[in-house]
Motif scaffolding. Structure first.
Motif, PDB file in Angstrom:
ATOM      1  N   GLU A 194       0.826  -1.214   0.000  1.00 45.61           N
ATOM      2  CA  GLU A 194       0.000   0.000   0.000  1.00 45.61           C
ATOM      3  C   GLU A 194       0.857   1.261   0.000  1.00 45.61           C
ATOM      4  O   GLU A 194       0.440   2.302  -0.454  1.00 45.61           O
ATOM      5  N   THR A 195       2.050   1.142   0.541  1.00 46.52           N
ATOM      6  CA  THR A 195       2.924   2.310   0.652  1.00 46.52           C
ATOM      7  C   THR A 195       4.033   2.240  -0.399  1.00 46.52           C
ATOM      8  O   THR A 195       5.187   2.468  -0.101  1.00 46.52           O
ATOM      9  N   ALA A 196       3.668   1.913  -1.641  1.00 47.48           N
ATOM     10  CA  ALA A 196       4.655   1.756  -2.705  1.00 47.48           C
ATOM     11  C   ALA A 196       5.310   3.076  -3.081  1.00 47.48           C
ATOM     12  O   ALA A 196       6.445   3.109  -3.514  1.00 47.48           O
ATOM     13  N   SER A 197       4.609   4.158  -2.896  1.00 46.56           N
ATOM     14  CA  SER A 197       5.185   5.446  -3.270  1.00 46.56           C
ATOM     15  C   SER A 197       5.739   6.147  -2.031  1.00 46.56           C
ATOM     16  O   SER A 197       5.307   5.895  -0.912  1.00 46.56           O
ATOM     17  N   PRO A 198       6.692   7.046  -2.233  1.00 45.86           N
ATOM     18  CA  PRO A 198       7.219   7.809  -1.095  1.00 45.86           C
ATOM     19  C   PRO A 198       6.125   8.635  -0.411  1.00 45.86           C
ATOM     20  O   PRO A 198       6.109   8.756   0.814  1.00 45.86           O
ATOM     21  N   GLU A 199       5.188   9.157  -1.209  1.00 47.54           N
ATOM     22  CA  GLU A 199       4.102   9.942  -0.625  1.00 47.54           C
ATOM     23  C   GLU A 199       3.210   9.070   0.258  1.00 47.54           C
ATOM     24  O   GLU A 199       2.800   9.472   1.338  1.00 47.54           O
ATOM     25  N   GLY A 200       2.913   7.855  -0.226  1.00 47.40           N
ATOM     26  CA  GLY A 200       2.099   6.925   0.548  1.00 47.40           C
ATOM     27  C   GLY A 200       2.765   6.543   1.851  1.00 47.40           C
ATOM     28  O   GLY A 200       2.128   6.498   2.911  1.00 47.40           O
ATOM     29  N   SER A 201       4.074   6.281   1.787  1.00 44.44           N
ATOM     30  CA  SER A 201       4.821   5.943   2.999  1.00 44.44           C
ATOM     31  C   SER A 201       4.802   7.101   3.991  1.00 44.44           C
ATOM     32  O   SER A 201       4.644   6.903   5.197  1.00 44.44           O
ATOM     33  N   ALA A 202       4.986   8.307   3.478  1.00 39.39           N
ATOM     34  CA  ALA A 202       4.981   9.486   4.354  1.00 39.39           C
ATOM     35  C   ALA A 202       3.618   9.689   5.007  1.00 39.39           C
ATOM     36  O   ALA A 202       3.522  10.012   6.192  1.00 39.39           O
ATOM     37  N   LEU A 203       2.536   9.488   4.243  1.00 38.60           N
ATOM     38  CA  LEU A 203       1.194   9.650   4.801  1.00 38.60           C
ATOM     39  C   LEU A 203       0.891   8.612   5.879  1.00 38.60           C
ATOM     40  O   LEU A 203       0.331   8.930   6.926  1.00 38.60           O
ATOM     41  N   VAL A 204       1.281   7.353   5.620  1.00 33.80           N
ATOM     42  CA  VAL A 204       1.061   6.298   6.608  1.00 33.80           C
ATOM     43  C   VAL A 204       1.853   6.597   7.883  1.00 33.80           C
ATOM     44  O   VAL A 204       1.337   6.490   8.996  1.00 33.80           O
ATOM     45  N   ALA A 205       3.107   7.002   7.729  1.00 34.06           N
ATOM     46  CA  ALA A 205       3.938   7.316   8.891  1.00 34.06           C
ATOM     47  C   ALA A 205       3.361   8.500   9.678  1.00 34.06           C
ATOM     48  O   ALA A 205       3.350   8.491  10.914  1.00 34.06           O
ATOM     49  N   GLU A 206       2.857   9.495   8.968  1.00 35.17           N
ATOM     50  CA  GLU A 206       2.272  10.666   9.638  1.00 35.17           C
ATOM     51  C   GLU A 206       1.009  10.280  10.405  1.00 35.17           C
ATOM     52  O   GLU A 206       0.788  10.740  11.529  1.00 35.17           O
ATOM     53  N   ARG A 207       0.167   9.429   9.814  1.00 32.83           N
ATOM     54  CA  ARG A 207      -1.041   8.964  10.521  1.00 32.83           C
ATOM     55  C   ARG A 207      -0.671   8.213  11.787  1.00 32.83           C
ATOM     56  O   ARG A 207      -1.278   8.406  12.834  1.00 32.83           O
ATOM     57  N   ARG A 208       0.325   7.357  11.693  1.00 34.50           N
ATOM     58  CA  ARG A 208       0.761   6.593  12.878  1.00 34.50           C
ATOM     59  C   ARG A 208       1.290   7.525  13.957  1.00 34.50           C
ATOM     60  O   ARG A 208       1.002   7.340  15.136  1.00 34.50           O
ATOM     61  N   ARG A 209       2.073   8.516  13.557  1.00 35.40           N
ATOM     62  CA  ARG A 209       2.603   9.474  14.545  1.00 35.40           C
ATOM     63  C   ARG A 209       1.471  10.238  15.216  1.00 35.40           C
ATOM     64  O   ARG A 209       1.476  10.459  16.425  1.00 35.40           O
ATOM     65  N   THR A 210       0.490  10.646  14.432  1.00 37.00           N
ATOM     66  CA  THR A 210      -0.645  11.389  14.982  1.00 37.00           C
ATOM     67  C   THR A 210      -1.417  10.544  15.987  1.00 37.00           C
ATOM     68  O   THR A 210      -1.753  11.013  17.079  1.00 37.00           O
ATOM     69  N   VAL A 211      -1.681   9.296  15.645  1.00 33.73           N
ATOM     70  CA  VAL A 211      -2.422   8.414  16.556  1.00 33.73           C
ATOM     71  C   VAL A 211      -1.597   8.154  17.818  1.00 33.73           C
ATOM     72  O   VAL A 211      -2.113   8.242  18.937  1.00 33.73           O
ATOM     73  N   ARG A 212      -0.321   7.858  17.678  1.00 28.90           N
ATOM     74  CA  ARG A 212       0.533   7.582  18.847  1.00 28.90           C
ATOM     75  C   ARG A 212       0.624   8.810  19.754  1.00 28.90           C
ATOM     76  O   ARG A 212       0.587   8.685  20.975  1.00 28.90           O
ATOM     77  N   ALA A 213       0.744   9.991  19.170  1.00 31.28           N
ATOM     78  CA  ALA A 213       0.810  11.212  19.988  1.00 31.28           C
ATOM     79  C   ALA A 213      -0.507  11.430  20.725  1.00 31.28           C
ATOM     80  O   ALA A 213      -0.514  11.804  21.904  1.00 31.28           O
ATOM     81  N   ALA A 214      -1.631  11.183  20.055  1.00 33.14           N
ATOM     82  CA  ALA A 214      -2.932  11.332  20.716  1.00 33.14           C
ATOM     83  C   ALA A 214      -3.101  10.290  21.817  1.00 33.14           C
ATOM     84  O   ALA A 214      -3.647  10.591  22.885  1.00 33.14           O
ATOM     85  N   VAL A 215      -2.619   9.082  21.596  1.00 36.40           N
ATOM     86  CA  VAL A 215      -2.690   8.030  22.632  1.00 36.40           C
ATOM     87  C   VAL A 215      -1.932   8.471  23.880  1.00 36.40           C
ATOM     88  O   VAL A 215      -2.410   8.294  25.003  1.00 36.40           O
ATOM     89  N   ARG A 216      -0.768   9.057  23.688  1.00 35.03           N
ATOM     90  CA  ARG A 216       0.031   9.497  24.852  1.00 35.03           C
ATOM     91  C   ARG A 216      -0.670  10.597  25.645  1.00 35.03           C
ATOM     92  O   ARG A 216      -0.445  10.740  26.842  1.00 35.03           O
ATOM     93  N   ARG A 217      -1.523  11.383  24.986  1.00 34.12           N
ATOM     94  CA  ARG A 217      -2.216  12.483  25.670  1.00 34.12           C
ATOM     95  C   ARG A 217      -3.529  12.070  26.330  1.00 34.12           C
ATOM     96  O   ARG A 217      -4.151  12.878  27.014  1.00 34.12           O
ATOM     97  N   THR A 218      -3.977  10.850  26.122  1.00 34.49           N
ATOM     98  CA  THR A 218      -5.235  10.425  26.730  1.00 34.49           C
ATOM     99  C   THR A 218      -5.082  10.349  28.247  1.00 34.49           C
ATOM    100  O   THR A 218      -3.992  10.137  28.754  1.00 34.49           O
ATOM    101  N   PRO A 219      -6.187  10.511  28.997  1.00 30.31           N
ATOM    102  CA  PRO A 219      -6.097  10.554  30.455  1.00 30.31           C
ATOM    103  C   PRO A 219      -6.042   9.171  31.108  1.00 30.31           C
ATOM    104  O   PRO A 219      -6.402   8.164  30.507  1.00 30.31           O
ATOM    105  N   GLY A 220      -5.609   9.150  32.363  1.00 32.56           N
ATOM    106  CA  GLY A 220      -5.665   7.962  33.211  1.00 32.56           C
ATOM    107  C   GLY A 220      -4.872   6.785  32.682  1.00 32.56           C
ATOM    108  O   GLY A 220      -3.723   6.915  32.282  1.00 32.56           O
TER     109      GLY A 220
END
Length: 181
Positions: free
Chosen positions: A95-121
């Protein structure tokens, strides 16, 4: 008479479990990278082998079925990750055959991981455990976090709701009929 009764109970069990197996297989198939029918067939085979060995069905057939579907899905994911095409056969295009696709997937993962770290409790620990690449079971997650398995579902629901609200604030929503405003 015993074999006839055994055959009737086996047929009743199979008839009863068919809709549950179909639903569980559809739910797990896309994440495992297999077709739902293949997953169903593998689980039916496991169940029939077990019945032939023991002569009896599992004590809690619905629970056994759910665990078997998840186990087969994990096996399929592992097999898919290890499989390599034969020489001369075209390699599957990721799915990430293109550099743009790889960058988008990596950015989505970073966004989700950062939001997970900010969740409470306890949410960061729970969501991190659920996102683990080894695909741990509820029992394994509950043991690692030191909480009861029964409270894991409600806690997961609250944490995912919190994460969903956080991400909705960061990611622009779609407008009417999927159009971005």
């Amino acid at each position: 008479m015993t074999s006839r009764t055994s055959r009737t109970s086996r047929e009743t069990l199979l008839t009863t479990l068919t809709p549950l197996l179909a639903a569980e297989s559809r739910a797990e198939a896309s994440a495992a990278g297999v077709e739902a029918g293949d997953l169903e067939q593998a689980v039916w085979l496991r169940l029939l082998e077990r019945i032939d060995e023991d002569g009896a069905a599992p004590e809690r057939p619905a629970e056994w079925l759910r665990r078997a579907v998840r186990a087969e899905a994990r096996r399929a994911r592992r097999a898919h990750a290890r499989e390599r095409p034969y020489r001369g056969e075209p390699a599957p295009v990721p799915e990430t055959a293109s550099p743009e696709g790889s960058a988008l997937v990596a950015e989505r993962r970073r966004t989700v991981r950062a939001a997970v770290r900010r969740t409470p409790g306890h949410c960061p620990r729970l969501l991190t455990a659920m996102l683990h690449p080894d695909d741990p079971t509820y029992r394994e997650i509950a043991g690692a976090l030191g909480i009861s398995q029964g409270s894991l579902g409600p806690m997961r629901s609250r944490c995912l709701g919190c994460l969903r609200r956080m991400l909705a604030a960061e990611v622009p929503g779609t407008g009417v009929r999927g159009r971005v405003p």
